[in-house]
Write an enzyme that holds these catalytic residues in place. Structure first.
Site: not given
Length: 345
Positions: A163, A197, A199, A286
């Site tokens: 991120h 991931d 996200h 995740d």
């Protein structure tokens, strides 16, 4: 027995946020030192892996993907917190985000928001050394793969990185480890970054958005409903020289193996078509059915299948640990992934 070479971040523990706010209540921080401990314990129990610490990367190496002013902000703020006495806060959260045609972000409170894009990502006294340790591990792994010393390397590090933007932290991330590894490898040949991931890795996408030598492909939850909320939509395909070199495969909440399998196949097809010399696999656990913040329904055993599918690309690969926040399953997910990636039974 195949021995996966594991590059550790030995300096992660000083970065230990005490909590975060969720629905108005303070809860323990999901991104915590026990994440790394759980993965290492699972790998040690699995056997056949070697562990080593990387040489410390110079700060100048971060400038490949990060603004030196941002790097200096993190370094100096962490040092200031370590020297703090009396009422000076030992953890600094962003609360104000400067904007406008000429925002004057000069004081500490304004700078916190100038160099961060959310309210989940504080700076502590140990944040800079922990983030630099992760960057060092990623760069060391890239060097091993680039030199042909290892076909596959796994970077076991935290905090995660995908991120992190050129000049902003966010999403628990400070330095973009996957991007640093990809940029280093791109000096030798074209690179694909595959991010699995749950996200979207907004930072990785943005850092390479106008480059033709690095393909970024991400399989993730719909950003209309899942962090980071502002990036990762399917019509984001790159710009300038990088047009067509970004691919987002977006999946709905509740996605299980039936939905994920063809999405991954599509992503792998895009990688194969690009024809890279190297692969960076940004791996988050995740998307597991038990993850507290992911919302997907992948079982532990599926990660071996995922690893095997990536192995079929036949590419020298640096695996970079990203998210995954259930301490009971994260280690087993990594073990299964590496078994698939290395064709171990």
């Amino acid at each position: 027995m195949y021995a996966m070479r594991v590059i550790l971040n030995p300096r992660h523990e000083p970065h230990a946020p005490p909590g975060e706010v969720e629905n108005g209540a303070v809860i323990p921080c999901y991104e915590c030192p026990p994440r790394l401990h759980a993965i290492r314990a699972a790998l040690e129990a699995d056997g056949g892996h070697s562990f080593e610490e990387p040489p410390a990367a110079p700060e100048e190496a971060l400038a490949a993907v990060h603004d030196p002013a941002y790097v200096a902000y993190l370094r100096d703020t962490a040092a200031e917190i370590r020297r703090a006495r009396g009422s000076t806060p030992r953890i600094q959260w962003p609360t104000v985000f400067p904007y406008g045609p000429n925002p004057r972000a000069t004081g500490n409170r304004a700078l916190r928001g100038r160099y961060c894009f959310d309210t989940y990502t504080p700076v502590l006294g140990g944040t800079f050394v922990a983030a630099l340790g992760g960057a060092s591990a990623a760069l060391a792994a890239a060097d091993l793969v680039a030199a042909g010393d290892e076909r596959q390397v796994y970077v076991l590090s935290r905090p995660p990185g995908h991120h992190a933007e050129r000049d902003r932290c966010g999403g628990y991330c400070y330095f973009n480890n996957a991007a640093l590894a990809a940029d280093r490898l791109a000096k030798v040949g074209p690179v694909a970054v595959l991010d699995v991931d749950v996200h979207h890795g907004n930072g990785t996408q943005h850092l390479f958005y106008d480059r033709a030598d690095v393909l970024t492909v991400s399989v993730h939850g719909d950003p209309a409903a899942l962090y980071p909320f502002f990036s990762g939509f399917e019509d984001e395909t790159g710009t300038g020289a990088g047009l067509g070199c970004n691919r987002n495969v977006v999946l709905p909440p509740g996605t299980g193996v039936k939905e994920y399998r063809p999405a991954l196949a599509s992503a792998l097809e895009a990688v194969a078509k690009f024809g890279p010399a190297f692969l960076v696999l940004a791996f988050g656990a995740d998307a597991h059915e038990a993850d507290p913040i992911g919302g997907f329904k992948l079982p532990t055993g599926y990660y071996r299948e995922l690893g095997a599918a990536v192995r079929e690309l036949g590419l020298p690969t640096a695996v970079i640990q990203e998210g995954g926040y259930n301490l009971e399953v994260i280690g087993d997910c990594v073990v299964e992934l590496l078994k698939g990636l290395t064709a171990r039974a």
